[in-house]
Design a protein around this motif. Structure first.
Motif, PDB file in Angstrom:
ATOM      1  N   ALA A  46      38.199  39.875  37.589  1.00 18.18           N
ATOM      2  CA  ALA A  46      37.395  40.841  36.841  1.00 18.18           C
ATOM      3  C   ALA A  46      35.899  40.619  37.050  1.00 18.18           C
ATOM      4  CB  ALA A  46      37.736  40.756  35.354  1.00 18.18           C
ATOM      5  N   ASP A  47      35.467  39.359  37.171  1.00 18.33           N
ATOM      6  CA  ASP A  47      34.040  39.094  37.307  1.00 18.33           C
ATOM      7  C   ASP A  47      33.523  39.390  38.712  1.00 18.33           C
ATOM      8  OD1 ASP A  47      35.286  37.012  38.543  1.00 18.33           O
ATOM      9  OD2 ASP A  47      34.094  35.429  37.635  1.00 18.33           O
ATOM     10  N   THR A  48      34.430  39.605  39.663  1.00 18.12           N
ATOM     11  CA  THR A  48      34.025  39.941  41.025  1.00 18.12           C
ATOM     12  C   THR A  48      34.111  41.432  41.299  1.00 18.12           C
ATOM     13  OG1 THR A  48      34.875  37.785  41.760  1.00 18.12           O
ATOM     14  CG2 THR A  48      34.440  39.399  43.471  1.00 18.12           C
ATOM     15  N   ALA A  49      34.898  42.131  40.509  1.00 18.33           N
ATOM     16  CA  ALA A  49      35.193  43.542  40.778  1.00 18.33           C
ATOM     17  C   ALA A  49      33.941  44.411  40.799  1.00 18.33           C
ATOM     18  CB  ALA A  49      36.184  44.068  39.748  1.00 18.33           C
ATOM     19  N   ASN A  50      32.943  44.062  39.995  1.00 18.41           N
ATOM     20  CA  ASN A  50      31.723  44.872  39.928  1.00 18.41           C
ATOM     21  C   ASN A  50      30.578  44.321  40.767  1.00 18.41           C
ATOM     22  OD1 ASN A  50      32.819  46.791  38.083  1.00 18.41           O
ATOM     23  ND2 ASN A  50      32.512  45.318  36.408  1.00 18.41           N
ATOM     24  N   ASN A  51      30.888  43.316  41.593  1.00 21.75           N
ATOM     25  CA  ASN A  51      29.861  42.711  42.433  1.00 21.75           C
ATOM     26  C   ASN A  51      29.394  43.709  43.495  1.00 21.75           C
ATOM     27  OD1 ASN A  51      28.979  41.125  44.938  1.00 21.75           O
ATOM     28  ND2 ASN A  51      28.987  39.537  43.354  1.00 21.75           N
ATOM     29  N   GLU A  52      28.090  43.936  43.572  1.00 25.77           N
ATOM     30  CA  GLU A  52      27.546  44.961  44.469  1.00 25.77           C
ATOM     31  C   GLU A  52      27.865  44.671  45.930  1.00 25.77           C
ATOM     32  OE1 GLU A  52      23.314  47.240  45.299  1.00 25.77           O
ATOM     33  OE2 GLU A  52      23.307  45.128  44.722  1.00 25.77           O
ATOM     34  N   TYR A  71      41.304  48.261  43.882  1.00 24.98           N
ATOM     35  CA  TYR A  71      41.376  46.951  43.258  1.00 24.98           C
ATOM     36  C   TYR A  71      42.561  46.860  42.300  1.00 24.98           C
ATOM     37  CZ  TYR A  71      36.623  45.692  44.776  1.00 24.98           C
ATOM     38  OH  TYR A  71      35.505  45.381  45.501  1.00 24.98           O
ATOM     39  N   ASP A  72      43.239  45.725  42.333  1.00 27.40           N
ATOM     40  CA  ASP A  72      44.159  45.334  41.273  1.00 27.40           C
ATOM     41  C   ASP A  72      43.427  44.250  40.489  1.00 27.40           C
ATOM     42  OD1 ASP A  72      46.204  44.510  39.623  1.00 27.40           O
ATOM     43  OD2 ASP A  72      47.719  44.407  41.194  1.00 27.40           O
ATOM     44  N   VAL A  73      42.688  44.673  39.470  1.00 28.34           N
ATOM     45  CA  VAL A  73      41.786  43.769  38.764  1.00 28.34           C
ATOM     46  C   VAL A  73      42.570  42.838  37.843  1.00 28.34           C
ATOM     47  CG1 VAL A  73      39.810  43.610  37.209  1.00 28.34           C
ATOM     48  CG2 VAL A  73      39.946  45.480  38.874  1.00 28.34           C
ATOM     49  N   VAL A  74      42.291  41.545  37.968  1.00 27.24           N
ATOM     50  CA  VAL A  74      42.968  40.530  37.163  1.00 27.24           C
ATOM     51  C   VAL A  74      42.003  40.004  36.109  1.00 27.24           C
ATOM     52  CG1 VAL A  74      44.225  38.358  37.184  1.00 27.24           C
ATOM     53  CG2 VAL A  74      44.354  39.891  39.160  1.00 27.24           C
ATOM     54  N   PRO A  75      42.257  40.236  34.818  1.00 24.71           N
ATOM     55  CA  PRO A  75      41.361  39.746  33.768  1.00 24.71           C
ATOM     56  C   PRO A  75      41.560  38.255  33.511  1.00 24.71           C
ATOM     57  CG  PRO A  75      43.251  40.852  32.795  1.00 24.71           C
ATOM     58  CD  PRO A  75      43.393  41.006  34.284  1.00 24.71           C
ATOM     59  N   ASP A  77      40.246  34.019  32.990  1.00 29.41           N
ATOM     60  CA  ASP A  77      39.627  32.973  33.799  1.00 29.41           C
ATOM     61  C   ASP A  77      40.495  32.543  34.973  1.00 29.41           C
ATOM     62  OD1 ASP A  77      37.441  32.925  32.093  1.00 29.41           O
ATOM     63  OD2 ASP A  77      38.338  31.408  30.789  1.00 29.41           O
ATOM     64  N   ASP A  78      41.819  32.617  34.836  1.00 29.74           N
ATOM     65  CA  ASP A  78      42.720  32.134  35.873  1.00 29.74           C
ATOM     66  C   ASP A  78      43.425  33.310  36.532  1.00 29.74           C
ATOM     67  OD1 ASP A  78      44.500  30.896  37.524  1.00 29.74           O
ATOM     68  OD2 ASP A  78      45.326  29.542  36.015  1.00 29.74           O
ATOM     69  N   MET A  79      42.911  33.750  37.656  1.00 26.39           N
ATOM     70  CA  MET A  79      43.460  34.892  38.369  1.00 26.39           C
ATOM     71  C   MET A  79      44.906  34.662  38.782  1.00 26.39           C
ATOM     72  SD  MET A  79      41.865  36.747  41.753  1.00 26.39           S
ATOM     73  CE  MET A  79      41.803  35.224  42.702  1.00 26.39           C
ATOM     74  N   TYR A  80      45.240  33.411  39.075  1.00 24.94           N
ATOM     75  CA  TYR A  80      46.564  33.146  39.642  1.00 24.94           C
ATOM     76  C   TYR A  80      47.689  33.143  38.626  1.00 24.94           C
ATOM     77  CZ  TYR A  80      44.094  32.409  43.942  1.00 24.94           C
ATOM     78  OH  TYR A  80      43.311  32.628  45.043  1.00 24.94           O
ATOM     79  N   LYS A  81      47.377  33.103  37.351  1.00 25.55           N
ATOM     80  CA  LYS A  81      48.447  33.228  36.350  1.00 25.55           C
ATOM     81  C   LYS A  81      49.154  34.573  36.493  1.00 25.55           C
ATOM     82  CE  LYS A  81      46.698  30.127  32.737  1.00 25.55           C
ATOM     83  NZ  LYS A  81      46.197  30.035  31.333  1.00 25.55           N
ATOM     84  N   LYS A  82      48.373  35.656  36.602  1.00 23.07           N
ATOM     85  CA  LYS A  82      48.957  36.987  36.751  1.00 23.07           C
ATOM     86  C   LYS A  82      49.596  37.150  38.125  1.00 23.07           C
ATOM     87  CE  LYS A  82      47.992  41.954  36.579  1.00 23.07           C
ATOM     88  NZ  LYS A  82      48.775  42.255  37.803  1.00 23.07           N
ATOM     89  N   ILE A  83      48.903  36.696  39.175  1.00 21.52           N
ATOM     90  CA  ILE A  83      49.455  36.840  40.521  1.00 21.52           C
ATOM     91  C   ILE A  83      50.773  36.081  40.644  1.00 21.52           C
ATOM     92  CG2 ILE A  83      49.051  36.400  42.965  1.00 21.52           C
ATOM     93  CD1 ILE A  83      46.096  36.819  42.480  1.00 21.52           C
ATOM     94  N   ASP A  84      50.822  34.873  40.076  1.00 18.13           N
ATOM     95  CA  ASP A  84      52.072  34.091  40.085  1.00 18.13           C
ATOM     96  C   ASP A  84      53.212  34.878  39.452  1.00 18.13           C
ATOM     97  OD1 ASP A  84      50.714  32.029  41.251  1.00 18.13           O
ATOM     98  OD2 ASP A  84      50.742  30.708  39.510  1.00 18.13           O
ATOM     99  N   MET A  85      52.938  35.460  38.297  1.00 24.11           N
ATOM    100  CA  MET A  85      53.971  36.213  37.584  1.00 24.11           C
ATOM    101  C   MET A  85      54.400  37.443  38.381  1.00 24.11           C
ATOM    102  SD  MET A  85      52.486  35.975  33.679  1.00 24.11           S
ATOM    103  CE  MET A  85      53.738  37.090  33.049  1.00 24.11           C
ATOM    104  N   ASP A  86      53.428  38.150  38.951  1.00 26.06           N
ATOM    105  CA  ASP A  86      53.744  39.336  39.747  1.00 26.06           C
ATOM    106  C   ASP A  86      54.637  38.992  40.931  1.00 26.06           C
ATOM    107  OD1 ASP A  86      52.189  40.814  38.064  1.00 26.06           O
ATOM    108  OD2 ASP A  86      50.579  41.203  39.505  1.00 26.06           O
ATOM    109  N   THR A  93      53.548  44.939  44.739  1.00 24.26           N
ATOM    110  CA  THR A  93      53.395  45.361  46.131  1.00 24.26           C
ATOM    111  C   THR A  93      51.910  45.411  46.500  1.00 24.26           C
ATOM    112  OG1 THR A  93      53.439  47.688  45.469  1.00 24.26           O
ATOM    113  CG2 THR A  93      55.531  46.691  46.147  1.00 24.26           C
ATOM    114  N   THR A  94      51.061  44.814  45.649  1.00 23.17           N
ATOM    115  CA  THR A  94      49.636  44.717  45.964  1.00 23.17           C
ATOM    116  C   THR A  94      49.498  44.060  47.333  1.00 23.17           C
ATOM    117  OG1 THR A  94      48.990  44.597  43.646  1.00 23.17           O
ATOM    118  CG2 THR A  94      47.434  43.725  45.250  1.00 23.17           C
ATOM    119  N   ASP A  95      48.753  44.695  48.211  1.00 27.18           N
ATOM    120  CA  ASP A  95      48.834  44.358  49.632  1.00 27.18           C
ATOM    121  C   ASP A  95      48.175  43.041  50.014  1.00 27.18           C
ATOM    122  OD1 ASP A  95      49.975  47.020  50.763  1.00 27.18           O
ATOM    123  OD2 ASP A  95      48.339  47.649  49.448  1.00 27.18           O
ATOM    124  N   VAL A  96      46.990  42.768  49.457  1.00 30.33           N
ATOM    125  CA  VAL A  96      46.210  41.612  49.906  1.00 30.33           C
ATOM    126  C   VAL A  96      46.016  40.625  48.766  1.00 30.33           C
ATOM    127  CG1 VAL A  96      44.005  40.845  50.862  1.00 30.33           C
ATOM    128  CG2 VAL A  96      45.032  42.980  51.652  1.00 30.33           C
TER     129      VAL A  96
END
Length: 438
Positions: A46-52, A71-75, A77-86, A93-96
């Protein structure tokens, strides 16, 4: 001064956009032909999604390939908690998938979540070995990711805080004792200023071991946390906040929810961090500041003289519905993103990294020179080793270190019992993984 920095960034991005639109170098392969409507989805914090600059990178990619980026924005502090679960639930099917260090890469490869890229790279005439050299990670010859940028650690410092305290800037070579002494001179509680800032990354808890290049694993694959260097490392880090009081204590950091980009607040004299931090220091749009910065090499204890770091990678989800287009994005990031951010690319060509250092100096608005950056990163007597402990149950091992060390750093358990708990729990996790393979 801020206008000048934004102008530099704009010129840089324009130049890179022209470059990527004209064509890639002959040794990087050709882009696939795709329909303009094709879209890929990319996990992003989430903190990178709005980076210019991140948006500029994606715009340049779309202009070159016709592939749109969602973007598949992950809210949180720990981005990998959601990615792990997904990934574990087969729902994504988020590509990257961005891989900020080797631990998630290692875990996702072992769990079968990532797409092997060898055949697609060969079909596209992309020689990953030639382009990325030692920064390329393989598993039994298979390539699952491409490196975006390479990180090595350094001490960044706020020149204003040094000047206000009438303290000389750090030397190009120095010891941990000098670091502590310097930080103590910079401390100014009346102004809320600490001399030092460190985060809650696992590497801080065993960085002396990495400087001595002592593995967290024994030859048989079991935990090596009974080596005295790990006990010394944990005590050393804890004492910085709890005894020397040159930085927020671990408890303060956790309780006050201090941020990973806290050094940019201007309240800390020095920050020990990977050199990817130049991307923040040269980005006045997203990280405005009214002070100049400097950089010098990481301190040592005189015996352990290694620096350490990691490569930042991107991979393709095994369940991606657009694997070829996703790989185009991964390749684009690997070739161009680091330069557009003002950080070091993970490219084998020494000229590419030399040009990157020159570029960072230009974007620094007079804060640092090419010589400053080169001495901190390359032209020194430090060795270079992998930052993370890679081996059996590597990701779980890292989590165990953080969880068990927390009790010691908060003053709730002795140092000896903490180190013992880390070794015992790490051995249990390692044995469990080894048994699965049999």
């Amino acid at each position: 001064m801020k206008r000048f920095s934004r102008a530099c960034i704009t010129l840089l991005l324009s130049a890179v956009l022209i470059l990527v639109l004209s064509a890639c170098r002959s040794d990087t392969g050709n882009a696939v032909t795709v329909k303009p409507q094709t879209s890929i989805k990319v996990y992003i914090s989430a903190d990178t999604a709005n980076n210019e600059i991140e948006k500029k990178i994606n715009d340049a990619f779309t202009a070159k390939t016709g592939i749109k980026v969602e973007y598949d924005v992950v809210p949180g502090d720990d981005m990998y908690k959601k990615i792990d679960m997904d990934l574990a639930s087969s729902a994504s099917t988020t590509d990257v998938i961005p891989l900020t260090n080797p631990l998630p890469l290692d875990k996702y490869v072992k769990n079968g979540y990532l797409l092997p890229l060898n055949e697609l790279l060969e079909a596209d005439h992309y020689d990953a070995d030639q382009i990325h050299g030692k920064y390329l990670t393989k598993y039994e010859g298979l390539i699952y990711s491409l490196p975006d940028n390479v990180s090595m650690w350094a001490v960044f410092y706020n020149k204003k805080i040094f000047d206000d305290a009438d303290v000389p800037y750090p030397p190009s070579e120095w010891t941990w004792e000098q670091y502590i002494d310097t930080a103590q001179k910079l401390n100014d509680p009346s102004k809320g200023i600490y001399g030092s800032y460190m985060l809650d990354f696992d590497i801080y808890l065993f960085m002396l071991a990495r400087q001595h290049n002592i593995s967290a694993y024994k030859a048989d694959g079991t935990s090596n946390y009974d080596d005295p260097i790990f006990k010394e490392s944990l005590k050393f880090f804890g004492d910085l906040g709890n005894v020397h009081k040159i930085q927020p204590s671990w408890l303060d950091y956790q309780t006050n929810k201090l941020q990973w980009d806290g050094f940019m607040s201007g309240n800390y004299g020095m920050h020990l961090i990977g050199n990817w931090y130049t991307g923040l220091l040269t980005n006045s749009k997203d990280f405005p500041k009214d002070w100049k910065w400097g950089v010098t090499q990481i301190p040592t204890d005189g015996k352990g003289t290694n620096n350490f770091g990691v490569a930042y990678n991107h991979a393709v989800n095994k369940r991606s519905t657009h694997p070829k287009e996703a790989l185009e994005y991964v390749k684009f990031k690997a070739q161009y993103a680091a330069n557009m951010r003002g950080i070091l690319p993970a490219l084998a060509d020494p000229a590419a990294q030399a040009e990157s250092v020159k570029q960072i100096a230009e974007l620094s608005n007079g804060s640092v020179t090419v010589d400053d950056l080169s001495k901190a990163f390359f032209d020194n007597r430090l060795g270079y080793v992998q930052e993370k402990n890679i081996g059996p149950a590597a990701a779980e091992y890292s989590t165990i270190i953080l969880q068990e060390s927390d009790l010691y750093l908060r003053g709730e358990r002795s140092l000896d019992k903490t180190v013992q708990a880390i070794q015992e729990k790490a051995d249990a996790a390692i044995l469990k993984e080894m048994n699965k393979k049999e």
